[in-house]
Write an enzyme that holds these catalytic residues in place. Structure first.
Site, PDB file in Angstrom:
ATOM      1  CG  LEU A 160     -75.968 -73.755 -17.899  1.00 38.03           C
ATOM      2  CD1 LEU A 160     -75.523 -72.330 -18.128  1.00 38.03           C
ATOM      3  CD2 LEU A 160     -76.979 -74.180 -18.958  1.00 38.03           C
ATOM      4  CE1 TYR A 213     -78.722 -87.288 -20.107  1.00 38.88           C
ATOM      5  CE2 TYR A 213     -80.866 -86.416 -20.754  1.00 38.88           C
ATOM      6  CZ  TYR A 213     -79.690 -86.304 -20.029  1.00 38.88           C
ATOM      7  OH  TYR A 213     -79.489 -85.213 -19.219  1.00 38.88           O
ATOM      8  CG  ASP A 221     -90.034 -76.367 -36.866  1.00 45.32           C
ATOM      9  OD1 ASP A 221     -89.065 -75.594 -36.798  1.00 45.32           O
ATOM     10  OD2 ASP A 221     -91.061 -76.119 -37.528  1.00 45.32           O
TER      11      ASP A 221
END
Length: 321
Positions: free
Chosen positions: A17, A143, A277
């Site tokens: 991207l 990560y 959420d």
């Protein structure tokens, strides 16, 4: 006689991207200056987890500057299951790139960090000084810690060798060439694919969660333009957050309505509150960026979403999903 090459820029992760956005800015927006060469690497060119392959690709292109975007990434659930693998692979990738750059006399490296590296328990807005103030969110700690180590390593290369290696921290990036997977894609890109599919099938769009979490979205082309500025002008070793202002933060529900409008979707939108959420907000400060670039204009979110939706529809067959 051929003009002398002043700068040869190697972009790792060049087919993703952000890499594609930089490529567009360089070639389509006259971002490339005279005497510059740009090389965009993909994983097909070299497996950067392997030091021998990393060395070989640096030997082949002999860069003077590196934009380091490559990383091993996955969706939330893959990160949760394989934190160790994400930690080890990303530490290897980053060390291979930075150490090979050091050994081959690269002038400057700009690495890309992630907003997920910030402490899970923190105050808002987050700024560049807060990266190491506590553990990151437990879901992808492998990560996150590997990414944090780039900042540590950059400071160590500067202290020991005077190298100018730095890092950027974008917030939620989106745009053409994103991963539009409904399961593992970034939130906005996943919503674009879900909405496009629902329109085609005449079904409601199902959004995970309440739609209440708030995010700062940065359009990939804006980020590409800012990365070129960082490469050429930003002199600090400390990282810089690249994002829109706090006042530009929107809820997932608001973003969903913008996607629906862009795709002319008039069906039902259902928010599945049985799904998590995640973090309700991750507000980041762009005060440092604005100190340097007070007049930089970000593409309005609605316009950028429309452009991304148009790209996705036009390139549906080749888009990553």
């Amino acid at each position: 006689m051929a003009s002398e090459v002043k700068m040869r820029v190697l972009v790792t992760g060049g087919s993703g991207l952000v890499g594609k956005a930089i490529e567009y800015v360089v070639h389509q927006e006259a971002g490339k200056l005279e005497g510059e060469e740009w090389i965009f690497l993909s994983s097909k060119d070299a497996d950067l987890v392997d030091v021998v392959q990393t060395r070989a690709v640096f030997e082949k292109y002999r860069p003077t500057h590196v934009i380091h975007l490559a990383a091993k990434v996955g969706g939330l659930y893959l990160h949760m299951m394989e934190n160790l693998q994400f930690l080890r692979d990303n530490i290897r990738i980053n060390d291979n790139v930075l150490q090979t750059a050091h050994e081959m006399g690269v002038t400057k490296v700009v690495s890309c960090l992630s907003s997920c590296i910030f402490p899970d328990k923190t105050t808002y807005p987050i700024d560049e000084t807060m990266i190491h103030n506590g553990p990151p969110h437990d879901s992808n700690f492998g990560y996150s810690h590997a990414k944090r180590m780039i900042d540590v390593q950059n400071r160590a290369y500067f202290k020991q060798y005077g190298h100018h290696y730095t890092a950027i921290i974008p917030t939620n990036v989106f745009g053409p060439h994103d991963n539009f997977s409904m399961e593992n894609g970034h939130v906005l890109s996943a919503l674009i694919n879900k909405t496009y599919t629902a329109k085609k099938e005449g079904t409601p769009v199902k959004v995970c969660g309440s739609g209440a979490p708030r995010r700062q979205f940065i359009y990939a082309l804006d980020l590409g333009r800012l990365i070129l500025w960082v490469l050429r002008e930003y002199k600090e070793i400390d990282p810089i957050i690249l994002t829109v202002g706090e006042e530009e933060e929107v809820s997932i529900k608001e973003a969903m309505h913008m996607v629906a409008k862009a795709l002319d979707f008039t069906g039902e939108v259902l928010f599945d509150t049985t799904k998590s959420d995640g973090q309700m907000k991750k507000t980041a400060s762009n005060v440092k960026l604005r100190r340097y670039l007070p007049d930089f204009t970000f593409t309005p979110l609605e316009e950028a979403i429309k452009t991304t939706c148009d790209w996705f529809v036009a390139n549906y067959d080749i888009a990553r999903k």
